[in-house]
Write a protein that holds these residues in place. Sequence first.
Motif, PDB file in Angstrom:
ATOM      1  N   LYS A  81      41.736  39.639  42.923  1.00 21.44           N
ATOM      2  CA  LYS A  81      41.701  38.607  41.892  1.00 21.44           C
ATOM      3  C   LYS A  81      42.401  39.094  40.637  1.00 21.44           C
ATOM      4  O   LYS A  81      42.133  40.180  40.152  1.00 21.44           O
ATOM      5  CB  LYS A  81      40.257  38.246  41.561  1.00 21.44           C
ATOM      6  CG  LYS A  81      39.668  37.282  42.521  1.00 21.44           C
ATOM      7  CD  LYS A  81      39.015  36.196  41.728  1.00 21.44           C
ATOM      8  CE  LYS A  81      38.468  35.143  42.634  1.00 21.44           C
ATOM      9  NZ  LYS A  81      39.168  33.943  42.619  1.00 21.44           N
ATOM     10  N   GLY A  82      43.321  38.299  40.162  1.00 21.92           N
ATOM     11  CA  GLY A  82      43.956  38.588  38.894  1.00 21.92           C
ATOM     12  C   GLY A  82      45.126  39.542  38.945  1.00 21.92           C
ATOM     13  O   GLY A  82      45.630  39.931  37.904  1.00 21.92           O
ATOM     14  N   THR A  83      45.566  39.953  40.154  1.00 16.44           N
ATOM     15  CA  THR A  83      46.711  40.852  40.233  1.00 16.44           C
ATOM     16  C   THR A  83      47.749  40.295  41.186  1.00 16.44           C
ATOM     17  O   THR A  83      47.472  39.426  42.005  1.00 16.44           O
ATOM     18  CB  THR A  83      46.301  42.251  40.726  1.00 16.44           C
ATOM     19  OG1 THR A  83      45.702  42.131  42.011  1.00 16.44           O
ATOM     20  CG2 THR A  83      45.321  42.909  39.773  1.00 16.44           C
ATOM     21  N   GLU A  91      49.575  41.170  36.211  1.00 16.90           N
ATOM     22  CA  GLU A  91      49.076  39.803  36.298  1.00 16.90           C
ATOM     23  C   GLU A  91      50.164  38.890  36.865  1.00 16.90           C
ATOM     24  O   GLU A  91      51.319  38.955  36.441  1.00 16.90           O
ATOM     25  CB  GLU A  91      48.665  39.315  34.914  1.00 16.90           C
ATOM     26  CG  GLU A  91      48.061  37.936  34.925  1.00 16.90           C
ATOM     27  CD  GLU A  91      47.570  37.529  33.540  1.00 16.90           C
ATOM     28  OE1 GLU A  91      47.574  36.321  33.293  1.00 16.90           O
ATOM     29  OE2 GLU A  91      47.216  38.404  32.743  1.00 16.90           O
ATOM     30  N   ARG A 124      46.072  32.042  39.054  1.00 16.27           N
ATOM     31  CA  ARG A 124      45.235  33.237  39.056  1.00 16.27           C
ATOM     32  C   ARG A 124      45.423  33.971  37.731  1.00 16.27           C
ATOM     33  O   ARG A 124      46.524  34.259  37.312  1.00 16.27           O
ATOM     34  CB  ARG A 124      45.653  34.141  40.212  1.00 16.27           C
ATOM     35  CG  ARG A 124      44.717  35.303  40.415  1.00 16.27           C
ATOM     36  CD  ARG A 124      45.216  36.210  41.476  1.00 16.27           C
ATOM     37  NE  ARG A 124      45.249  35.568  42.771  1.00 16.27           N
ATOM     38  CZ  ARG A 124      45.734  36.156  43.861  1.00 16.27           C
ATOM     39  NH1 ARG A 124      46.238  37.370  43.792  1.00 16.27           N
ATOM     40  NH2 ARG A 124      45.730  35.536  44.998  1.00 16.27           N
ATOM     41  N   ARG A 125      44.358  34.306  37.097  1.00 13.91           N
ATOM     42  CA  ARG A 125      44.399  35.017  35.826  1.00 13.91           C
ATOM     43  C   ARG A 125      43.608  36.303  35.935  1.00 13.91           C
ATOM     44  O   ARG A 125      42.624  36.383  36.663  1.00 13.91           O
ATOM     45  CB  ARG A 125      43.827  34.170  34.697  1.00 13.91           C
ATOM     46  CG  ARG A 125      44.621  32.914  34.445  1.00 13.91           C
ATOM     47  CD  ARG A 125      45.960  33.272  33.818  1.00 13.91           C
ATOM     48  NE  ARG A 125      46.771  32.073  33.689  1.00 13.91           N
ATOM     49  CZ  ARG A 125      48.051  32.029  34.008  1.00 13.91           C
ATOM     50  NH1 ARG A 125      48.672  33.066  34.462  1.00 13.91           N
ATOM     51  NH2 ARG A 125      48.718  30.916  33.845  1.00 13.91           N
ATOM     52  N   GLY A 126      44.029  37.299  35.158  1.00 12.21           N
ATOM     53  CA  GLY A 126      43.394  38.609  35.197  1.00 12.21           C
ATOM     54  C   GLY A 126      41.981  38.609  34.652  1.00 12.21           C
ATOM     55  O   GLY A 126      41.025  38.827  35.360  1.00 12.21           O
TER      56      GLY A 126
END
Length: 142
Positions: A81-83, A91, A124-126
């Motif tokens: 998640k987030g990468t 990100e 998707r956000r870091g």
Amino acid sequence: MATKTGNWIMVGGALIVFAGLCFLPAAFGADGDRTMLGAGFVVMSSGLLGIAAGFYMKARALGSAATTTGAPASPKRNRNKGTCDRCVQEEPVIQCRVHQLHLCADCLGKHYDFRSCAYVPSTRRGAPMKSGAAAYSQSASN
């Protein structure tokens, strides 16, 4: 077993096609009969239908054999998640809809293909970000 049956049906169809072709000399001879031409085409088309049925039986047998062996289920990719899905460090800024990859700016340069890929901004956000209203209410209360 069905593949051998399909082979025999194709051989029978080929023999019927040959019988239909044997009508042609009677239709085009010196005192030819045009009704023999129609009869020859009917017999020949029946043989072609038999050949097609044989191919169909073989294809069905091969298709069912492929599904019974079953390919091993592909394991789900471990999505961090987030990468970025490629480098797993930065990100992601964009998502390739064709390959279902979230990519950072560096990896996008290596992945870019204008002919086949379609890109949309990545969702998707870091780190979870505070909404603007929440940030405003916190600063107003201080």
